[in-house]
Motif scaffolding. Structure first.
Motif, PDB file in Angstrom:
ATOM      1  N   ARG A  55      34.640  42.453  46.807  1.00 23.84           N
ATOM      2  CA  ARG A  55      35.439  43.391  46.023  1.00 23.84           C
ATOM      3  C   ARG A  55      36.048  42.692  44.818  1.00 23.84           C
ATOM      4  O   ARG A  55      36.125  43.269  43.723  1.00 23.84           O
ATOM      5  N   MET A  59      35.575  43.814  40.956  1.00 26.12           N
ATOM      6  CA  MET A  59      36.710  44.143  40.085  1.00 26.12           C
ATOM      7  C   MET A  59      36.850  43.190  38.898  1.00 26.12           C
ATOM      8  O   MET A  59      37.768  43.329  38.102  1.00 26.12           O
ATOM      9  N   ASN A 106      44.483  43.375  44.675  1.00 20.97           N
ATOM     10  CA  ASN A 106      44.248  44.820  44.560  1.00 20.97           C
ATOM     11  C   ASN A 106      45.497  45.442  43.939  1.00 20.97           C
ATOM     12  O   ASN A 106      46.528  44.776  43.780  1.00 20.97           O
ATOM     13  N   ASP A 107      45.393  46.712  43.603  1.00 18.44           N
ATOM     14  CA  ASP A 107      46.552  47.487  43.187  1.00 18.44           C
ATOM     15  C   ASP A 107      47.679  47.245  44.192  1.00 18.44           C
ATOM     16  O   ASP A 107      47.489  47.433  45.399  1.00 18.44           O
ATOM     17  N   GLN A 110      48.434  49.454  47.152  1.00 19.88           N
ATOM     18  CA  GLN A 110      47.486  49.513  48.263  1.00 19.88           C
ATOM     19  C   GLN A 110      47.680  48.371  49.259  1.00 19.88           C
ATOM     20  O   GLN A 110      46.949  48.282  50.251  1.00 19.88           O
ATOM     21  N   ALA A 188      43.499  49.134  39.725  1.00 21.95           N
ATOM     22  CA  ALA A 188      42.462  49.302  40.747  1.00 21.95           C
ATOM     23  C   ALA A 188      41.074  48.973  40.202  1.00 21.95           C
ATOM     24  O   ALA A 188      40.090  49.082  40.928  1.00 21.95           O
ATOM     25  N   ASN A 191      40.897  42.717  38.164  1.00 18.13           N
ATOM     26  CA  ASN A 191      41.655  41.732  38.921  1.00 18.13           C
ATOM     27  C   ASN A 191      42.880  41.241  38.157  1.00 18.13           C
ATOM     28  O   ASN A 191      43.932  40.999  38.748  1.00 18.13           O
ATOM     29  N   ALA A 194      45.470  43.931  38.382  1.00 19.42           N
ATOM     30  CA  ALA A 194      45.943  43.993  39.770  1.00 19.42           C
ATOM     31  C   ALA A 194      46.876  42.828  40.077  1.00 19.42           C
ATOM     32  O   ALA A 194      47.912  42.998  40.727  1.00 19.42           O
TER      33      ALA A 194
END
Length: 261
Positions: A55, A59, A106-107, A110, A188, A191, A194
């Motif tokens: 992920r 991102m 991440n955001d 989240q 989101a 990176n 985020a």
């Protein structure tokens, strides 16, 4: 001589992210069911870690495009605290090392609080540079929350020890002489953004924890200044404190009620 205990094996597995074929064979052939169970737990943890790494690479799309164009110093900017009724708005500007891989970024919305705290330390330790910007509740009342968020972002950029060549910003344009790209829901999708969202959120949460010590009646450590039922009830009981945003309607309503008394 007997081999390592299950407790010793558990500790060893918690400290490694790679197992040789020989080590795996020994664990799989161990007669103790508990050892084989530890290997299963380790495999699941590594699967989750690999998913986070995948992920992270996904991102990094915007950053990688810029790196390929020779732009290596890329920073993300985001803010925390637009919605609360009290406390400052905080922004962060983060320039990640192009070679850094931070699984789990991440955001911030989240992530759990422990996840944010862990990633905060990793980001601060590995970032090429970062800056934090703050705008007080009084200034929010004076210039409005949108302009305050933009000012906090600008201050975060200005507070960096080394300025980036390009900015990725969460849904905002800044009055700075650096090329920039505004990204809707950037926290989101990038990176860098985020990472900035995590630094901004953790910094603000810690400030609200400090304010809770000064104004414990409002429960700032729990609600972080948002208009929870308990916070609204405290506003009605105690009125506004110096950290409340007087221009926000729930606070303004309390002030108007007090004025009528």
């Amino acid at each position: 001589m007997s081999g390592p205990s299950i407790a010793e094996i558990r500790k060893q597995l918690e400290q490694v992210d790679f197992l040789s074929d020989e080590t795996r064979r020994k664990l799989n052939s161990d007669s103790r069911k508990g050892v084989r169970h530890l290997l299963e737990i380790w495999d699941r943890r590594q699967h989750r870690r690999q998913a986070l790494i995948d992920r992270f690479h996904k991102m990094n799309h915007f950053e990688n495009d810029l790196y390929q164009k020779g732009i290596r110093q890329v920073a993300g900017i985001d803010e925390a605290g637009r919605g609360p009724l009290a406390g400052p708005v905080i922004a962060a500007c983060v320039m990640l090392d192009p070679d850094a891989v931070l699984p789990g970024v991440n955001d911030s919305k989240q992530l759990t609080a422990p996840e944010r705290d862990r990633l905060f330390d990793q980001i601060v330790a590995s970032a090429s540079a970062y800056g934090i910007g703050r705008v007080s509740a009084r200034d929010i009342d004076r210039i409005n929350i949108y302009e305050a968020a933009r000012l906090a972002m600008t201050r975060a950029f200005e507070h960096m020890a080394r300025h980036p060549e390009f900015l990725l910003i969460d849904a905002m344009k800044l009055p700075v002489s650096v090329p920039q790209l505004s990204l809707i829901k950037g926290d989101a999708r990038s990176n860098s953004v985020a990472a900035a969202s995590i630094l901004a959120k953790v910094t603000r949460d810690r400030l609200m924890n400090d304010l809770d010590q000064r104004y414990p009646e409002y429960g700032f450590a729990g609600n972080k200044g948002y208009g929870t039922p308990q916070h609204l009830a405290a506003l009605k009981t105690y009125g506004a404190c110096p950290e409340h945003r007087l221009s926000f309607s729930p606070v303004a309503a309390v002030i108007r009620t007090e004025d009528r008394r």
